[in-house]
Scaffold this motif. Structure first.
Motif, mmCIF file in Angstrom:
data_model
loop_
_atom_site.group_PDB
_atom_site.id
_atom_site.type_symbol
_atom_site.label_atom_id
_atom_site.label_comp_id
_atom_site.label_asym_id
_atom_site.label_seq_id
_atom_site.Cartn_x
_atom_site.Cartn_y
_atom_site.Cartn_z
ATOM 1 N N VAL A 164 0.965 -1.162 0.143
ATOM 2 C CA VAL A 164 0.204 0.116 -0.171
ATOM 3 C C VAL A 164 0.860 1.232 -0.080
ATOM 4 N N SER A 165 0.640 1.951 -1.056
ATOM 5 C CA SER A 165 1.686 3.368 -1.100
ATOM 6 C C SER A 165 0.970 4.418 -0.222
ATOM 7 N N VAL A 166 1.840 5.161 0.488
ATOM 8 C CA VAL A 166 1.118 5.991 1.256
ATOM 9 C C VAL A 166 1.614 7.523 0.384
ATOM 10 N N ASN A 167 0.651 8.144 0.075
ATOM 11 C CA ASN A 167 1.186 9.579 -0.406
ATOM 12 C C ASN A 167 0.977 10.727 0.563
ATOM 13 N N VAL A 168 1.968 11.449 0.858
ATOM 14 C CA VAL A 168 1.803 12.454 1.752
ATOM 15 C C VAL A 168 1.944 13.622 1.081
ATOM 16 N N LEU A 169 0.889 14.591 0.997
ATOM 17 C CA LEU A 169 0.671 15.694 -0.048
ATOM 18 C C LEU A 169 0.474 16.891 0.795
ATOM 19 N N SER A 170 1.390 18.069 0.361
ATOM 20 C CA SER A 170 0.859 19.383 0.924
ATOM 21 C C SER A 170 -0.055 20.173 -0.243
ATOM 22 N N PHE A 171 -0.687 20.897 0.490
ATOM 23 C CA PHE A 171 -1.785 21.665 -0.357
ATOM 24 C C PHE A 171 -2.143 22.869 0.212
ATOM 25 N N GLY A 172 -2.673 23.747 -0.487
ATOM 26 C CA GLY A 172 -3.095 25.148 0.033
ATOM 27 C C GLY A 172 -4.766 25.166 -0.004
ATOM 28 N N PHE A 173 -5.195 25.454 0.944
ATOM 29 C CA PHE A 173 -6.509 25.503 1.005
ATOM 30 C C PHE A 173 -7.158 26.402 0.306
ATOM 31 N N PHE A 183 -7.073 11.070 4.492
ATOM 32 C CA PHE A 183 -6.672 11.874 5.799
ATOM 33 C C PHE A 183 -6.522 13.449 5.407
ATOM 34 N N VAL A 184 -7.240 14.070 6.178
ATOM 35 C CA VAL A 184 -6.853 15.701 5.795
ATOM 36 C C VAL A 184 -6.402 16.488 7.096
ATOM 37 N N PHE A 185 -5.340 16.713 7.007
ATOM 38 C CA PHE A 185 -4.868 17.764 8.570
ATOM 39 C C PHE A 185 -4.740 19.244 7.774
ATOM 40 N N ALA A 248 -3.291 14.125 3.295
ATOM 41 C CA ALA A 248 -3.242 15.577 2.905
ATOM 42 C C ALA A 248 -3.112 16.383 3.954
ATOM 43 N N ILE A 249 -2.187 17.451 3.747
ATOM 44 C CA ILE A 249 -1.769 18.369 4.900
ATOM 45 C C ILE A 249 -1.895 19.775 4.094
ATOM 46 N N GLY A 250 -2.737 20.504 4.778
ATOM 47 C CA GLY A 250 -2.919 21.862 4.286
ATOM 48 C C GLY A 250 -2.533 23.147 5.170
ATOM 49 N N CYS A 251 -2.000 24.422 4.324
ATOM 50 C CA CYS A 251 -2.234 25.539 5.033
ATOM 51 C C CYS A 251 -2.760 26.554 3.807
ATOM 52 N N THR A 252 -2.759 27.693 4.262
ATOM 53 C CA THR A 252 -3.466 28.533 3.414
ATOM 54 C C THR A 252 -3.091 28.614 1.926
ATOM 55 N N GLY A 253 -1.543 28.753 1.663
ATOM 56 C CA GLY A 253 -1.204 28.873 0.370
ATOM 57 C C GLY A 253 -0.588 27.468 0.072
ATOM 58 N N GLY A 254 -0.112 26.783 0.814
ATOM 59 C CA GLY A 254 0.705 25.437 0.446
ATOM 60 C C GLY A 254 2.180 25.728 0.162
ATOM 61 N N LYS A 255 2.724 26.559 0.767
ATOM 62 C CA LYS A 255 3.983 26.948 0.383
ATOM 63 C C LYS A 255 4.914 26.765 1.723
ATOM 64 N N ILE A 279 6.674 5.457 1.262
ATOM 65 C CA ILE A 279 6.234 6.689 1.232
ATOM 66 C C ILE A 279 6.513 7.575 0.135
ATOM 67 N N ILE A 280 5.571 8.412 -0.173
ATOM 68 C CA ILE A 280 5.810 9.190 -1.463
ATOM 69 C C ILE A 280 5.333 10.765 -0.970
ATOM 70 N N ILE A 281 6.329 11.550 -1.034
ATOM 71 C CA ILE A 281 6.053 13.040 -0.534
ATOM 72 C C ILE A 281 5.976 13.829 -1.895
ATOM 73 N N LYS A 282 4.841 14.548 -1.826
ATOM 74 C CA LYS A 282 4.400 15.391 -3.104
ATOM 75 C C LYS A 282 4.049 16.992 -2.247
ATOM 76 N N HIS A 283 4.315 17.917 -3.117
ATOM 77 C CA HIS A 283 3.853 19.266 -2.996
ATOM 78 C C HIS A 283 2.918 19.669 -4.060
ATOM 79 N N ARG A 284 1.549 19.588 -3.618
ATOM 80 C CA ARG A 284 0.643 20.134 -4.871
ATOM 81 C C ARG A 284 0.908 21.467 -5.706
ATOM 82 N N GLU A 285 1.248 22.459 -4.497
ATOM 83 C CA GLU A 285 0.896 23.899 -5.160
ATOM 84 C C GLU A 285 2.450 24.372 -5.600
ATOM 85 N N LYS A 286 3.384 23.369 -5.949
ATOM 86 C CA LYS A 286 4.769 23.597 -6.180
ATOM 87 C C LYS A 286 4.876 24.698 -7.485
#
Length: 289
Positions: A164-173, A183-185, A248-255, A279-286
């Protein structure tokens, strides 16, 4: 040749042969269903010759009777060439269960045009499939199995590791919450480097931003708390018919904040989750950085 797997999947109509082929496809097999037996040898040779290591072939009574009667010779030819890499997986079910399944789905048994009724079709099918059933390496009775249990049975029999691959993604709300997240934090409660002009152009991967967060113990505390929660619960997905999970782990702008926390959480998971949970780490708003 040691990594080669050639699985012939057959069985009684309504017993779950198509489900098994779908499961094998999910396990990385190149699947061909209802291939005429006269083409099997050439198809396997072409696929193996093109570096396809896992092949699954569906064979059943839809194959013409004259063709099906040649199964023994086709099977012998394959085993002579590929030896123990060739396996037959045969699925069956109790007759009452098959009758109930055909009634529920309202599908027509493939032998009905010549058998006139379902009991006759089921009986004729057993006779036609005898050469395959007799040589079967694996037999699975699906009478009482749900799809998850069937997947686990197939996995155990053919020796596929459950991954099972675990994708850990940063994003901006402000760009929207990922709709496919499990999961969303929300880390917007943490101190925000955005309000310092010298840090605004940087990201949560830069040393100056990391130093900023180092002044606020609650930042690493939150990362640790998220990590502990996931380390406790994510391994349960290994037994839940899943191939990937998104955190998915989010802040305002994802930066800044989400990027920093995502990196920290991803490293914690790499150190504590089992090897079959990569584990695969990604940053959606890059693209906005």
């Amino acid at each position: 040749m040691s990594n080669t797997q050639i699985i012939i999947v057959s069985g009684r109509s309504g017993s779950g042969k198509t489900s098994v082929l779908n499961i094998l496809e999910d396990f990385g097999f190149y699947v061909i269903d209802n291939l005429p037996l006269s083409l099997v040898g050439q198809a396997v040779d072409d696929l193996i010759g093109n570096d396809v290591k896992k092949v699954a072939l569906g064979i059943d009574v839809r194959t013409p009777k004259a063709d099906l009667s040649a199964f023994e010779s086709v099977y012998q030819s394959l085993t002579d060439k590929y030896h123990e890499a060739v396996k037959i997986l045969y699925v069956t079910a109790q007759e009452s269960v098959l009758v109930a399944r055909f009634g529920a789905t309202r599908r027509v048994h493939p032998l009905m045009p010549i058998a006139n009724n379902l009991p006759n079709a089921l009986a004729q099918e057993i006779e036609l499939l005898k050469p395959i059933a007799t040589n079967a390496d694996i037999k699975i009775d699906t009478s009482t199995l749900n799809i998850h249990e069937l997947k686990e049975k197939v996995r155990q029999h053919i020796g596929v590791d459950n991954v099972v691959s675990v994708n850990v993604l940063s994003f901006g709300f402000k760009h929207g919450t990922p709709i496919d997240a499990d999961f969303v934090f929300d880390v917007r409660i943490l101190p925000n480097p955005h309000w310092q002009e010298n840090l605004r152009p940087q990201t949560g991967l830069d040393d100056d931003v990391k130093a900023f967060f180092g002044n606020y113990p609650e930042v690493d505390t939150m990362a640790d708390d998220i990590g502990k929660f996931l380390i406790k619960w994510l391994p349960n997905f290994l037994n839940n018919n899943r191939y990937s999970v998104m955190v998915a782990i989010g802040c305002t702008g994802g930066k800044h904040r989400s990027v920093y926390i995502t990196k920290k959480v991803g490293e914690l998971l790499k150190n504590h989750l089992p090897d079959n949970m990569p584990i695969i780490i990604k940053h959606r708003e890059k693209r906005y950085w």
